[in-house]
Motif scaffolding. Structure first.
Motif, PDB file in Angstrom:
ATOM      1  N   LYS A   1       0.807  -1.133  -0.012  1.00 53.53           N
ATOM      2  CA  LYS A   1      -0.072   0.025  -0.037  1.00 53.53           C
ATOM      3  C   LYS A   1       0.870   1.180   0.049  1.00 53.53           C
ATOM      4  O   LYS A   1       1.844   1.458   0.738  1.00 53.53           O
ATOM      5  CB  LYS A   1      -0.931   0.062   1.257  1.00 53.53           C
ATOM      6  CG  LYS A   1      -1.973  -0.947   1.238  1.00 53.53           C
ATOM      7  CD  LYS A   1      -2.949  -0.605   2.305  1.00 53.53           C
ATOM      8  CE  LYS A   1      -4.069  -1.612   2.349  1.00 53.53           C
ATOM      9  NZ  LYS A   1      -4.947  -1.598   1.089  1.00 53.53           N
ATOM     10  N   ALA A   2       0.394   2.278  -0.813  1.00 55.34           N
ATOM     11  CA  ALA A   2       1.322   3.493  -0.847  1.00 55.34           C
ATOM     12  C   ALA A   2       0.803   4.560   0.069  1.00 55.34           C
ATOM     13  O   ALA A   2      -0.198   4.357   0.684  1.00 55.34           O
ATOM     14  CB  ALA A   2       0.986   4.134  -2.204  1.00 55.34           C
ATOM     15  N   MET A   3       1.929   5.110   1.081  1.00 52.24           N
ATOM     16  CA  MET A   3       1.786   5.711   2.109  1.00 52.24           C
ATOM     17  C   MET A   3       1.727   7.122   1.923  1.00 52.24           C
ATOM     18  O   MET A   3       0.871   8.155   2.502  1.00 52.24           O
ATOM     19  CB  MET A   3       2.638   5.444   3.200  1.00 52.24           C
ATOM     20  CG  MET A   3       2.616   4.122   3.723  1.00 52.24           C
ATOM     21  SD  MET A   3       3.902   3.597   5.029  1.00 52.24           S
ATOM     22  CE  MET A   3       3.434   4.588   6.384  1.00 52.24           C
ATOM     23  N   THR A   4       2.348   7.676   0.802  1.00 48.38           N
ATOM     24  CA  THR A   4       2.785   8.848   0.323  1.00 48.38           C
ATOM     25  C   THR A   4       3.347   8.987  -0.992  1.00 48.38           C
ATOM     26  O   THR A   4       4.031   7.944  -1.363  1.00 48.38           O
ATOM     27  CB  THR A   4       3.310  10.114   1.450  1.00 48.38           C
ATOM     28  OG1 THR A   4       3.167  11.132   0.853  1.00 48.38           O
ATOM     29  CG2 THR A   4       4.536   9.703   1.759  1.00 48.38           C
ATOM     30  N   GLY A   5       3.399  10.125  -1.706  1.00 44.26           N
ATOM     31  CA  GLY A   5       4.060  10.275  -3.026  1.00 44.26           C
ATOM     32  C   GLY A   5       4.796  11.544  -3.065  1.00 44.26           C
ATOM     33  O   GLY A   5       4.051  12.556  -2.550  1.00 44.26           O
ATOM     34  N   TRP A   6       5.638  11.749  -4.000  1.00 42.17           N
ATOM     35  CA  TRP A   6       6.213  12.963  -4.162  1.00 42.17           C
ATOM     36  C   TRP A   6       6.960  13.061  -5.554  1.00 42.17           C
ATOM     37  O   TRP A   6       7.411  11.873  -6.270  1.00 42.17           O
ATOM     38  CB  TRP A   6       7.259  13.273  -3.069  1.00 42.17           C
ATOM     39  CG  TRP A   6       8.335  12.395  -2.735  1.00 42.17           C
ATOM     40  CD1 TRP A   6       9.511  12.617  -3.572  1.00 42.17           C
ATOM     41  CD2 TRP A   6       8.429  11.237  -2.140  1.00 42.17           C
ATOM     42  NE1 TRP A   6      10.397  11.476  -3.170  1.00 42.17           N
ATOM     43  CE2 TRP A   6       9.754  10.765  -2.668  1.00 42.17           C
ATOM     44  CE3 TRP A   6       7.619  10.580  -1.607  1.00 42.17           C
ATOM     45  CZ2 TRP A   6      10.149   9.494  -1.906  1.00 42.17           C
ATOM     46  CZ3 TRP A   6       7.737   9.179  -0.803  1.00 42.17           C
ATOM     47  CH2 TRP A   6       9.139   8.908  -1.052  1.00 42.17           C
ATOM     48  N   ALA A   7       7.337  14.413  -5.797  1.00 41.13           N
ATOM     49  CA  ALA A   7       8.368  14.436  -7.132  1.00 41.13           C
ATOM     50  C   ALA A   7       9.749  14.838  -6.669  1.00 41.13           C
ATOM     51  O   ALA A   7       9.904  15.763  -5.756  1.00 41.13           O
ATOM     52  CB  ALA A   7       7.653  15.429  -7.960  1.00 41.13           C
ATOM     53  N   VAL A   8      10.721  14.332  -7.543  1.00 43.29           N
ATOM     54  CA  VAL A   8      11.826  14.479  -7.205  1.00 43.29           C
ATOM     55  C   VAL A   8      12.373  15.617  -8.299  1.00 43.29           C
ATOM     56  O   VAL A   8      12.364  15.201  -9.434  1.00 43.29           O
ATOM     57  CB  VAL A   8      13.144  13.513  -7.233  1.00 43.29           C
ATOM     58  CG1 VAL A   8      14.462  13.986  -6.876  1.00 43.29           C
ATOM     59  CG2 VAL A   8      12.438  12.559  -6.100  1.00 43.29           C
TER      60      VAL A   8
END
Length: 237
Positions: A186-193
């Motif tokens: 399960k994904a907990m959070t996401g972001w862009a680098v």
């Protein structure tokens, strides 16, 4: 873009509301603005929570109010396109308000003192960094040059975790994944680098936090993965 306009783009960028030209310009701005980068990291967690959330069915009065807001935003956009970014920020706030009317979004992650005001420039330690630095990190095994760790705690709703990530360059899109002892993910959070990356060439490390509905005893490990399937960091617990 002016400095004032650049900072107000953070919320719109986090929810993917910027047009292609403005998105590229804002990503270039992230390379030189630590304040926007830190604020984007905090807002990205909320963007992930909002992704896929079903629409809360309003009553008739709410539908009328929503229609008035939409009409107002359209009139403002038609009257002066230069105010589009401010309108998008209003839209972000309205979206959060509509969702909050039906569910509590991340209410257990932040204390009131750590809430982020959209469009405001922040400096200093954010809630994810503070939680990480005050905890005992579990170190991980990273890909070449990548290092980091995770601090986690049990909550009534599941598990709250904070990540520190260094040695990664972009552009990339990443997620913090919780892997259960049964192998479920399960994904907990996401972001862009951004291209400049995090924790390289004088850039600060990335701090992010997110939540899982599983309790810590049900989680086998945390993983940082790219949207292309590459594993950057694995943290066993």
């Amino acid at each position: 873009m002016s400095a004032r306009v650049e900072h107000t783009d953070v919320g719109a960028y986090a929810l993917g509301l910027l047009e292609a030209d403005d998105k590229r310009a804002f990503e270039a701005h992230l390379d030189t603005c630590r304040a926007c980068t830190a604020e984007l990291a905090e807002l990205s967690g909320m963007a992930v929570v909002l992704t896929g959330v079903g629409r809360v069915e309003p009553d008739e009065r709410e539908q009328q109010g929503e229609g008035e807001v939409v009409n107002l935003l359209r009139r403002r956009k038609a009257a002066d396109r230069r105010t589009r970014r401010g309108t998008l920020i209003i839209g972000v706030a309205a979206a959060v308000t509509l969702v909050a009317g039906g569910i509590a979004v991340g209410s257990g992650l932040n204390a009131p003192s750590s809430q982020v005001a959209v469009g405001e420039t922040h400096h200093g330690t954010g809630p994810a960094e503070q939680f990480y630095e005050e905890g005992t990190p579990a170190g991980g095994v990273g890909a070449t040059g990548v290092k980091g760790g995770v601090v986690y705690e049990s909550k009534g709703w599941g598990t709250h975790a904070a990540l520190k990530l260094e040695g990664v360059t972009g552009p990339l899109e990443c997620e913090l994944i919780a892997v259960s002892k049964t192998g479920e993910r399960k994904a907990m959070t996401g972001w862009a680098v951004p291209p400049a990356g995090y924790g390289v060439n004088g850039q600060p490390p990335l701090y992010m936090h997110g939540g899982s509905p599983w309790n810590p005893e049900d989680i086998d490990r945390f993983e940082v993965v790219t949207t292309t399937g590459r594993t950057l960091l694995t943290v066993d617990i």
